[in-house]
Design a protein around this motif. Structure first.
Motif, short mmCIF file in Angstrom:
data_model
loop_
_atom_site.label_atom_id
_atom_site.label_comp_id
_atom_site.label_asym_id
_atom_site.label_seq_id
_atom_site.Cartn_x
_atom_site.Cartn_y
_atom_site.Cartn_z
N VAL A 76 0.86 -1.17 0.00
CA VAL A 76 0.00 0.00 0.00
C VAL A 76 0.90 1.23 0.00
CG1 VAL A 76 -1.70 1.29 1.31
CG2 VAL A 76 -1.85 -1.20 1.21
N PHE A 77 0.73 2.06 -0.98
CA PHE A 77 1.50 3.30 -1.10
C PHE A 77 0.58 4.43 -0.71
CE2 PHE A 77 2.96 6.87 -3.86
CZ PHE A 77 4.18 7.07 -3.24
N THR A 78 0.85 5.05 0.42
CA THR A 78 -0.07 6.07 0.94
C THR A 78 0.13 7.43 0.30
OG1 THR A 78 1.41 6.54 2.78
CG2 THR A 78 -0.33 4.90 3.15
N GLY A 79 1.17 7.61 -0.47
CA GLY A 79 1.38 8.87 -1.17
C GLY A 79 2.81 9.36 -1.05
N CYS A 80 3.12 10.30 -1.86
CA CYS A 80 4.46 10.87 -1.94
C CYS A 80 4.47 12.21 -1.20
CB CYS A 80 4.84 11.07 -3.41
SG CYS A 80 6.38 11.96 -3.65
N GLY A 81 5.33 12.33 -0.21
CA GLY A 81 5.41 13.56 0.55
C GLY A 81 5.83 14.75 -0.29
N ALA A 82 6.78 14.53 -1.21
CA ALA A 82 7.25 15.63 -2.07
C ALA A 82 6.13 16.09 -3.01
CB ALA A 82 8.47 15.19 -2.87
N LEU A 83 5.36 15.14 -3.55
CA LEU A 83 4.25 15.50 -4.43
C LEU A 83 3.15 16.21 -3.63
CD1 LEU A 83 2.95 15.50 -7.22
CD2 LEU A 83 2.00 13.25 -6.66
N ALA A 84 2.88 15.73 -2.43
CA ALA A 84 1.87 16.37 -1.58
C ALA A 84 2.25 17.82 -1.32
CB ALA A 84 1.72 15.62 -0.26
N GLU A 85 3.53 18.09 -1.11
CA GLU A 85 3.98 19.46 -0.90
C GLU A 85 3.80 20.29 -2.17
OE1 GLU A 85 5.27 22.94 0.68
OE2 GLU A 85 4.62 21.14 1.73
#
Length: 91
Positions: free
Chosen positions: A64-73
């Motif tokens: 499960v990949f909960t998301g990319c922190g850099a992309l979220a920023e």
């Protein structure tokens, strides 16, 4: 029973946002500051360094990949700058 068409994407279409770290390009829509819809394509999935670094798991999609922190920023910054419209200030 009639099916109601979904006009949310007419009112607020998904817009492109790119990660400032790896350049992965996704399409984004923000309903609220806390809720974000993200569409990944194959190229973005392959480009994302955080996704590639996540531990693989069983099943067709791996762990499960909960998301990319850099992309979220990058998405948050685009919303602050008005490049991604936030539909509701609530949330």
């Amino acid at each position: 029973m009639a099916v109601r068409s979904d006009s949310r994407f007419l009112d607020a279409p998904m817009v492109p946002v790119s990660c400032r770290v790896c350049g992965a390009g996704v399409r984004v829509r923000k309903s609220t500051w806390d809720q974000t819809s993200v569409q990944w394509d194959g190229e973005a999935l392959a480009s994302c360094t955080e996704r590639r670094a996540s531990d693989p798991g069983p099943g067709p999609s791996g762990a499960v990949f909960t998301g990319c922190g850099a992309l979220a920023e990058a998405i948050r910054e685009a919303a602050v700058l008005g490049e991604v419209h936030v539909q509701s200030e609530d949330g």
